[in-house]
Design a protein around this motif. Sequence first.
Motif, short mmCIF file in Angstrom:
data_model
loop_
_atom_site.label_atom_id
_atom_site.label_comp_id
_atom_site.label_asym_id
_atom_site.label_seq_id
_atom_site.Cartn_x
_atom_site.Cartn_y
_atom_site.Cartn_z
N HIS A 21 75.85 43.92 2.39
CA HIS A 21 75.16 45.09 2.96
C HIS A 21 76.13 46.03 3.69
CE1 HIS A 21 75.28 42.40 6.47
NE2 HIS A 21 75.20 43.51 7.20
N LEU A 22 77.31 45.56 4.04
CA LEU A 22 78.31 46.42 4.69
C LEU A 22 78.82 47.50 3.74
CD1 LEU A 22 80.43 43.87 6.74
CD2 LEU A 22 78.72 45.47 7.59
N LYS A 23 78.71 47.27 2.45
CA LYS A 23 79.17 48.27 1.47
C LYS A 23 78.37 49.55 1.59
CE LYS A 23 80.69 44.84 -1.84
NZ LYS A 23 80.44 44.19 -3.12
N ASN A 24 77.12 49.45 1.98
CA ASN A 24 76.23 50.61 2.06
C ASN A 24 75.98 51.06 3.49
OD1 ASN A 24 75.89 50.36 -0.73
ND2 ASN A 24 74.29 48.83 -0.42
N LEU A 25 76.68 50.46 4.44
CA LEU A 25 76.44 50.74 5.85
C LEU A 25 76.92 52.13 6.26
CD1 LEU A 25 75.34 49.43 8.42
CD2 LEU A 25 77.64 48.60 8.89
N GLN A 52 85.38 53.48 4.16
CA GLN A 52 86.15 52.68 5.11
C GLN A 52 85.25 51.95 6.10
OE1 GLN A 52 88.24 56.08 6.43
NE2 GLN A 52 87.27 56.10 8.42
N LEU A 53 85.61 50.73 6.42
CA LEU A 53 84.85 49.95 7.39
C LEU A 53 85.39 50.17 8.80
CD1 LEU A 53 82.67 47.81 7.87
CD2 LEU A 53 84.41 46.08 7.49
N TYR A 79 92.61 43.67 4.55
CA TYR A 79 92.20 42.32 4.20
C TYR A 79 90.85 41.98 4.83
CZ TYR A 79 92.10 37.26 3.86
OH TYR A 79 91.71 35.98 3.60
N SER A 80 90.70 42.27 6.11
CA SER A 80 89.45 41.92 6.79
C SER A 80 88.27 42.73 6.24
CB SER A 80 89.58 42.10 8.30
OG SER A 80 89.86 43.45 8.63
N SER A 81 88.50 43.98 5.88
CA SER A 81 87.44 44.81 5.30
C SER A 81 86.97 44.22 3.97
CB SER A 81 87.94 46.24 5.11
OG SER A 81 86.95 47.02 4.49
N ARG A 82 87.92 43.85 3.12
CA ARG A 82 87.56 43.26 1.83
C ARG A 82 86.79 41.95 2.02
NH1 ARG A 82 92.49 45.34 0.73
NH2 ARG A 82 93.60 43.39 1.08
N ARG A 83 87.28 41.10 2.92
CA ARG A 83 86.62 39.80 3.15
C ARG A 83 85.22 39.97 3.73
NH1 ARG A 83 87.99 35.06 1.19
NH2 ARG A 83 86.90 34.27 2.98
#
Length: 87
Positions: free
Chosen positions: A37-41, A46-47, A26-30
């Motif tokens: 920019h976290l999508k490309n980090l 996985q975050l 849930y926290s990753s999706r939010r």
Amino acid sequence: MDYVHVFVSFPPRMSASQAVTIMKGYSSRRLRMEFPHLKNLHEKSQLWAHSYYWGTTGNVSAQTVKRYIKADSPYCRRRGNRSVSPS
């Protein structure tokens, strides 16, 4: 940030690993919705790391746990005041 403290209560039928999986998912999706920019980090999708630590409070009061978490907050240490929490 190296880690996150989370103080939760969940139903007895739910395992600790299930609770952690739900919270991380849930926290990753939010976070990715709010901060694209976290999508490309990371190269991986996985975050969060796969690992986690799970502990129980036993006979310690909820207030004691909350005080510990607040005192261990990097935000509070940076401000030089261990009793201030972020707004």
